[in-house]
Design a protein around this motif. Structure first.
Motif, short mmCIF file in Angstrom:
data_model
loop_
_atom_site.label_atom_id
_atom_site.label_comp_id
_atom_site.label_asym_id
_atom_site.label_seq_id
_atom_site.Cartn_x
_atom_site.Cartn_y
_atom_site.Cartn_z
N LYS A 1 26.14 47.83 35.44
CA LYS A 1 26.69 46.88 36.41
C LYS A 1 25.84 45.61 36.30
O LYS A 1 24.77 45.63 35.69
CB LYS A 1 26.56 47.43 37.83
CG LYS A 1 27.21 48.80 38.03
CD LYS A 1 26.83 49.39 39.39
CE LYS A 1 27.38 50.81 39.53
NZ LYS A 1 26.95 51.43 40.79
N GLN B 1 38.35 46.49 36.20
CA GLN B 1 38.10 45.81 37.48
C GLN B 1 36.60 45.56 37.55
O GLN B 1 35.86 45.87 36.63
CB GLN B 1 38.52 46.69 38.67
CG GLN B 1 37.73 48.01 38.75
CD GLN B 1 37.56 48.53 40.16
OE1 GLN B 1 38.53 48.87 40.81
NE2 GLN B 1 36.33 48.59 40.64
N TYR C 1 35.18 50.23 45.28
CA TYR C 1 33.82 50.45 44.78
C TYR C 1 33.87 51.61 43.80
O TYR C 1 34.34 52.70 44.13
CB TYR C 1 32.87 50.77 45.93
CG TYR C 1 32.72 49.67 46.96
CD1 TYR C 1 32.98 48.33 46.64
CD2 TYR C 1 32.28 49.96 48.25
CE1 TYR C 1 32.82 47.32 47.59
CE2 TYR C 1 32.12 48.97 49.20
CZ TYR C 1 32.40 47.65 48.87
OH TYR C 1 32.24 46.66 49.81
N ASP C 2 33.39 51.36 42.58
CA ASP C 2 33.50 52.37 41.53
C ASP C 2 32.47 53.49 41.69
O ASP C 2 32.72 54.63 41.35
CB ASP C 2 33.36 51.73 40.15
CG ASP C 2 32.10 50.89 40.04
OD1 ASP C 2 31.84 50.06 40.93
OD2 ASP C 2 31.35 51.07 39.06
N SER C 3 31.29 53.13 42.17
CA SER C 3 30.21 54.12 42.27
C SER C 3 29.10 53.50 43.11
O SER C 3 29.09 52.30 43.35
CB SER C 3 29.68 54.47 40.88
OG SER C 3 29.13 53.31 40.26
N PRO D 1 35.26 57.04 44.27
CA PRO D 1 35.46 55.61 44.45
C PRO D 1 36.04 55.31 45.83
O PRO D 1 36.88 56.05 46.31
CB PRO D 1 36.43 55.24 43.33
CG PRO D 1 37.13 56.51 42.99
CD PRO D 1 36.18 57.62 43.28
N SER E 1 28.12 53.10 36.26
CA SER E 1 29.51 52.75 36.50
C SER E 1 30.40 53.54 35.57
O SER E 1 30.14 53.60 34.36
CB SER E 1 29.73 51.25 36.27
OG SER E 1 31.11 50.99 36.34
N LEU F 1 33.23 52.64 34.75
CA LEU F 1 34.26 51.72 34.28
C LEU F 1 33.98 51.11 32.93
O LEU F 1 34.77 50.35 32.41
CB LEU F 1 34.44 50.58 35.31
CG LEU F 1 34.81 51.02 36.72
CD1 LEU F 1 34.85 49.81 37.64
CD2 LEU F 1 36.16 51.71 36.69
N ALA G 1 32.70 46.00 38.51
CA ALA G 1 31.77 47.11 38.73
C ALA G 1 30.85 46.70 39.89
O ALA G 1 30.29 45.61 39.86
CB ALA G 1 30.95 47.38 37.48
N TYR G 2 30.72 47.57 40.89
CA TYR G 2 30.04 47.15 42.10
C TYR G 2 28.59 47.61 42.14
O TYR G 2 28.32 48.80 42.25
CB TYR G 2 30.81 47.64 43.34
CG TYR G 2 32.09 46.86 43.51
CD1 TYR G 2 32.11 45.70 44.27
CD2 TYR G 2 33.25 47.24 42.84
CE1 TYR G 2 33.27 44.94 44.38
CE2 TYR G 2 34.41 46.50 42.95
CZ TYR G 2 34.42 45.35 43.72
OH TYR G 2 35.56 44.59 43.82
N SER H 1 37.94 52.79 48.45
CA SER H 1 38.83 51.64 48.55
C SER H 1 38.58 50.93 49.87
O SER H 1 38.75 51.51 50.95
CB SER H 1 40.29 52.10 48.47
OG SER H 1 41.12 50.97 48.64
#
Lengths: 161, 293, 783
Positions: free
Chosen positions: C728, C623, C420-422, C405, C720, C722, C625-626, C407
């Motif tokens: 996502k 949070q 960004y999670d993935s 991930p 993702s 998350l 998911a990107y 930041s």
């Protein structure tokens, strides 16, 4: 101002009503005889959601007054499926994901019903030009075009069979 | 967006219709309704009486009268679009119809309605002007015939008097083998044009221009002819440099509107360019190819 | 658990009804005795309402009432509309009254409401209301709004600054001071709308027998609407039911709780009769919320190889007259700009200005199309100046998959660090380049030029925070009929929510798709709900569907094991039937088990047994998911007219795991169409007095079938981490980078003229202006 008596044949059924002359055909279908499949999207003749067949020809039901169509034969989206069985064009719409919110769909179907009747083998360009009279905000049209072309082929195959 | 109340009348003869428009207060003639009903829904137009011409058979149809095609005012754009007679005798109209609205509006819209609404960007007024068509107007006072140029008076305005009805439009056909070209630019296909240009040419021996019609829409209060350019070219061979100069000079003096769709400058730009394209097509078809842009 | 439906191109269960004209949109709901409403709206952009005299209107046959603010419930007179997303950075916490009290701040603001027997008569009555206004100076253009001495949009405010904040990380000034190359751009994106084909619509009906107020509303967020109504009408929330039935498109503007919804509900209560209001298209143009108007003055610092050293600049955002959704869009825009790129230092000064125009709130993309446009315009500039291929330049700057991930260094709108999670951005771009045949484009260009045609190619990348919280819930319940009932606060405006949630539940519970009975968008179906925005429902509701379905499956297994006298891990479930793998045991149906789960009157339940086979899950994402993607546009420009035709359009899209590719493809294609609209057509224009100028579909142009090519689509799936289903959001990615990619392609097509484009929509007229300035027509004029 006085009401006027009209008789319209809609999907093969006669409806006699006393109406205000200013009632549009779209409102007549939706609110006078309860056929709410025809949708009003702009009421100024651009979006095409309200397209129905008037004596076999596509027309915008927001730009016609019901009194004008006294004696006319109107076909709406409700007439397309038989006994709850989707017709070929409707099936193609489902298979190609040619509808999302479904609001423009009845107008699309009526425009394409006329097109496929009059042009059994339409080109993609003709399909896209003809759909110019129908706005869709969800699909980006690609699936609608695919559905129309696929339906043309399957209708042709069905005719030959 | 519902229209204001009105009374509806559906005469079955022209005489009845003329009586109605002559006697009713604040009447409006309903032809195909494709512009009028939209304006009524917006309440921009609020007639007290609507006189629907749809059931008057004598107002509809295309008739060949020698060198003239007489088209009833209530003839639907659809009928014109699919008419072999129109395709053969008035090929410019046939080409222009491809740009008129959409399938659904052409099914209902009429030639008379289009000419009477007289939108400055519409195609059919342009075609009528290009052919020097004449229009037949009727009232209880009698009939009169005026040129399309006189009929198409200004922005959404015609020479139709309050008690008159447009009966027919007569198009003198051009000689077989004449060249024509039609180009218009709209933001999306089927929209009213930002600007458009039509050209028709008849060439004589030695590729001398015998007859020329150059008509524009979208750049004035109504469709207009490039009279000076026509005059400058008739009797000469088509010279692309002279032609361009004439077009540039004449279009530069036009005063189109600035609106949400286009600036006046852009409309003039299009008028020049599309005119050259239209003439190039017409010249090509007439047998005197010239440089294209 | 077998994933029989998840991931399959399942045809939508929504379609048969919609295809037969049997949809149920708000205006299709008929209740006898319904009255029809029409709003008197301000003709002025800024005015003081002096008086209203409705006596002539009331005298008209068929008119039932004309109400002004003074007729509304006390709380609606006193208080303004609730603000949905407050933020400490908002200086002017300003929303409108349901009906104008005194000051009016945009054309179309609700002044009074007419109730009549038909909409026709209600419109007749409007013309008979005598309203007296004192016109005030109005501010229309965004830049003028912040100029010294500008008229103020609200008479009691000192200026038009609604908010002023900064988003920043890293040593920006140092990066720019040291950089060998710095390039600047000034950009402008215009206002547009959501323009759903169904306009807004409200029907309110009060049942005196049950004291239940039911509101059918064409809303993306009926649960939020119910909370607002509860406050404004001073009614406890259990006595209000909000239903969003079939809704004809949303795209953001229907996520807002509008004055009209409160007023129509109040009218139904006051009159004791159902009241319906169907917005007409002109109203939709004038007073449904809009978006996109932003100015960007930005700069990029790069090294000699095009590596980004820093980005900085200023964003000016038009919020219109009010801030009903706070400052979400400029905030999202500022957080979106860094995108998939490693940007060591970043600073954006954001200013939000008030103007006398209808408020802006999220429209598909919500600030991101503008941010991506700004970033990608800068990168195109760098590529041109340093003579680096545009795709190669982007490749050099990508965040690498092994950095996940990642930041970014900012805080996103969900209040969480922007992490960004993935994602695999290099792979996304290379997929898009592959399907667009980017590498062979120069051959196509050469062939076209030989015929005098000008074609060009352009690309753009984006990363989008999707699946925002707080939550969405799903209840799964096995019915005695054997059907499986699913209820959710998620809503649908065309996304296929019913189908995708049904797919997930069918897999997790173990039943057939056709056995699912699903209710969406109805506050009576589930206690808590949020709704559709921010591409959030697949993540939130999808995960809840998975969790609730799995829990119900456990209940089924436990009950069946007990009934059959076998161990739980001996139980199999398929197509709504439950059986033991071993022994000659009878097959139990879901219906039989549902009956058993009710117990017997007077008898105790078995230890550990739950009442009913039912579970409700409220998944709360930690949070955003990107999702991410790359668009490649190939266009042709007609030099003579300035007309642009999009020849090919390719999309590589990473929405994590895909529940239904048929639906995701549809979302992408539809999103691209909206992006094409923003790039080339859609422009909500106002004059200097704040009068809207483009209030019909003839003046405000949305793309038609001939304007939108069929996209080539490639899916890159990086799940993702998350959420339990690895998804996502997919609803907005089609729109976000489209203007950037298309404008890049147009510039490329005209590169021999050096045309530089900074605004969208790019109209043909503007393009001809640019070409004229570049001398493209000189030869023609003097030839």
């Amino acid at each position: 101002m006085g009401k006027q008596k009209v008789t319209l044949r809609v999907n093969g059924v006669s409806y006699e009503r006393e109406i205000d002359p200013r009632m549009t055909l779209g409102d007549f279908l939706r609110h006078e005889i309860g056929l709410t499949g025809t949708h009003l999207g702009c009421e100024h003749g651009v979006c095409g959601a309200c397209t129905v067949l008037i004596n076999g020809l596509s027309g915008r039901s927001c730009l016609a007054f019901a009194v004008q169509e006294d004696g006319s034969e109107i076909t709406t989206v409700e007439a397309l499926a038989e006994n709850g069985e989707l017709n070929i064009l409707q099936q193609c719409f489902q298979e190609h994901h040619a509808l999302q919110c479904g609001y423009c769909t009845p107008g699309m179907l009526m425009t394409l019903t006329e097109l496929l009747r009059d042009n059994p083998k339409p080109s993609e360009k003709l399909v896209r030009d003809t759909l110019g009279g129908n706005l869709c905000r969800c699909t980006g049209y690609a699936a609608i075009v695919d559905a129309a072309l696929d339906a043309a082929q399957r209708l042709a195959a069905a005719r030959e069979a | 967006m519902k229209p204001a109340p009105f009374e509806y009348h559906r005469p079955t003869s022209l005489a009845q219709a003329l009586d109605l428009v002559a006697t009713l207060e604040n009447p409006k003639i309903l032809a195909g309704g494709q512009s009028l009903v939209a304006m009524m829904n917006f309440r921009f137009v609020q007639p007290d009486h609507l006189v629907d011409l749809a059931r008057i058979g004598e107002l509809s149809g295309i008739e060949e009268q020698g060198n003239v095609l007489r088209i009833g005012a209530m003839t639907r754009q659809r009928e014109l679009e699919f008419s072999d007679l129109i395709a053969r005798r008035l090929p410019l109209m046939h080409a222009a119809l491809d740009h008129v609205g959409h399938r659904q509006t052409r099914n209902r819209g009429t030639i008379g309605g289009s000419l009477s609404h007289n939108d400055p960007s519409a195609e059919l007024p342009l075609v009528a002007l290009a052919f020097d068509a004449s229009v037949e107007l009727a009232s209880r006072r009698g009939k009169r015939r005026i040129s399309a140029r006189d009929y198409l008076r200004g922005y959404l305005e015609t020479a139709l008097e309050a008690d008159e009805i447009l009966v027919a439009i007569e198009f003198p056909c051009w000689r077989e083998g004449h060249g024509f070209g039609f180009h218009e630019f709209a933001r999306r296909h089927g929209d009213f044009a930002i600007a458009g240009a039509a050209a028709m040419i008849e060439l004589g021996a030695g590729a001398i221009v015998e007859r020329l019609s150059i008509t524009l829409n979208g750049v004035g209060a109504t469709a207009l002819r490039l009279d000076e350019t026509e005059a400058a070219m008739i009797g000469h061979r088509l010279d692309s440099v002279l032609l361009r100069r004439a077009i540039l000079a004449e279009v530069e003096r036009l005063e189109p509107v600035d609106d949400v769709h286009a600036t006046a400058d852009y409309r003039r730009h299009l008028a020049k360019m599309l005119t050259m394209r239209a003439i190039a097509d017409a010249a090509q078809a007439a047998g005197a190819p010239m440089a294209r842009i | 658990m077998g994933a029989k439906h998840f991931g399959a191109r399942v045809q939508r269960i929504e379609d048969p009804a919609l295809l037969q004209g049997k949809g149920r949109f708000v205006d299709d709901v008929k209740i006898p005795g319904t009255l029809h409403a029409c709003f008197l709206r301000s003709p002025y952009a800024h005015a003081r309402l002096r008086s209203i005299d409705a006596s002539r209107a009331l005298a008209l046959d068929g008119v039932i009432a004309v109400f002004t603010s003074a007729d509304m419930p006390e709380r609606m007179q006193r208080e303004r509309m609730p603000m949905l997303v407050p933020n400490a950075a908002i200086a002017a916490l300003r929303t409108q009254h349901a009906l104008a009290v005194e000051e009016i701040c945009y054309v179309g603001q609700t002044v009074a409401v007419v109730i009549a027997r038909s909409r026709y008569i209600a419109e007749d009555a409007l013309a008979l209301i005598d309203a007296d206004y004192e016109a005030l100076p109005a501010v229309s253009d965004l830049k003028s709004a912040i100029a010294p001495g500008a008229p103020v949009a609200h008479a009691d405010l000192p200026n038009n600054i609604a908010s002023d904040f900064k988003m920043e990380y890293g040593d920006v000034d140092g990066a720019f001071a040291r950089a060998p190359h710095v390039f600047e751009e000034s950009l402008w994106q215009h206002r547009g709308g959501g323009m759903a084909m169904e306009t807004r619509a409200v029907l309110a009906s009060h049942d005196s027998a049950s004291d239940l107020l039911t509101i059918w509303t064409g809303s993306q967020t009926p649960h939020i609407g119910r909370r607002m109504l509860s406050d404004m009408l001073d009614r406890h929330i259990e006595s209000i039911r909000c239903i969003a039935p079939d809704v004809g498109g949303g795209f953001g503007p229907k996520a807002i709780f509008y004055a009209e919804e409160a007023v129509i509900a109040a009218c139904a209560l006051k009159l004791g009769q159902p009241v319906k209001w169907i917005e007409d298209r002109r109203e939709h143009f004038i007073c449904a919320t809009q978006e996109r108007d932003q100015y960007w003055d930005v700069a990029i610092a790069v090294d000699d190889h095009g590596k980004i050293l820093g980005v900085r600049g200023a964003l000016l955002h038009d919020t219109g007259a009010f801030v009903p959704w706070g400052i979400i869009m400029p905030y999202i825009a500022a957080a979106t700009m860094p995108g998939p790129y490693v940007i060591p230092a970043y600073r954006l000064n954001v200013r939000v200005a008030l103007s006398n125009k209808v408020a802006t709130t999220p429209v598909r993309g919500a600030g991101r199309p503008q941010a991506v446009f700004a970033m990608e315009r800068l990168l195109d500039r760098v590529a041109r100046e340093l003579n680096i291929d545009r795709a190669e330049l982007r490749r050099r700057n990508f965040i690498q998959p092994e950095q996940m991930p990642y930041s970014v260094g900012l805080t996103f709108r969900d209040g969480k660090p922007l992490i960004y999670d993935s994602g695999d951005y290099p792979k996304g771009q290379s997929e898009a380049l592959r399907i667009s045949e980017y590498d062979s484009f120069e051959e196509r260009r050469k062939a076209a030029r030989a015929k005098g045609r000008h074609i060009g190619i352009g690309l753009a990348n984006y990363v989008e925070g999707t699946g925002l919280g707080p939550f969405e819930g799903v209840t799964v319940r096995v019915l005695q009929s054997g059907k499986v009932a699913v209820a959710t606060g998620a809503t649908q405006q065309g996304q296929g929510t019913r189908t995708t949630l049904s797919q997930i539940v069918a897999d997790s519970v173990g039943c057939r798709l056709e056995d699912i009975v699903i209710t969406v968008g109805d506050t009576a179906a589930i206690a808590n709900g949020v709704g559709a925005f921010a591409s959030r429902q697949a993540v939130n509701a999808g995960s809840s569907a998975q969790i609730a379905g799995t829990n119900v499956r456990k209940q089924i297994v436990a009950l069946a094991a007990q009934a059959l006298g076998v161990a739980p891990d001996d139980i199999d479930i398929a197509d709504g039937e439950v059986m033991a793998r071993t022994g000659n045991k009878p097959v139990l149906t879901f219906g039989e088990l549902a009956r058993m789960s009710q117990g017997m009157p007077g008898f105790s339940m078995q230890p550990g047994q739950t009442a009913g086979l039912e579970n409700t899950a409220y998944f709360t994402p930690p949070q955003a998911a990107y999702c991410s993607g790359t668009h490649v546009a190939e266009v042709e420009v007609d030099l003579v007219t300035g007309g642009v035709k999009i020849l090919n359009y390719s999309v590589a899209h990473d929405a994590g795991n895909i529940i239904n590719p048929l639906i995701v493809d549809g979302q992408v294609q539809g999103g691209v169409a909206h992006g094409i609209g923003n790039a080339l057509f859609e422009w909500m224009q106002y004059d200097d007095a704040g009068q809207p100028l483009t209030t019909s579909f003839a003046d405000y142009l949305i793309p038609m079938a001939g304007d939108v090519p069929s996209c080539k689509i490639a899916h890159v799936e990086t799940p993702s981490p998350l959420n339990p289903i690895g998804v996502k959001g997919a609803g907005e990615g089609g729109t976000i980078p489209a203007p950037a990619a298309i404008i890049s392609a147009i510039e490329d097509a005209l590169k021999e003229f050096g045309v530089h484009v900074t605004d969208t929509p790019l109209t043909p007229g503007r393009l001809v202006e640019l070409l004229t300035a570049a001398g493209a027509y000189d030869e023609l004029a003097f030839g």
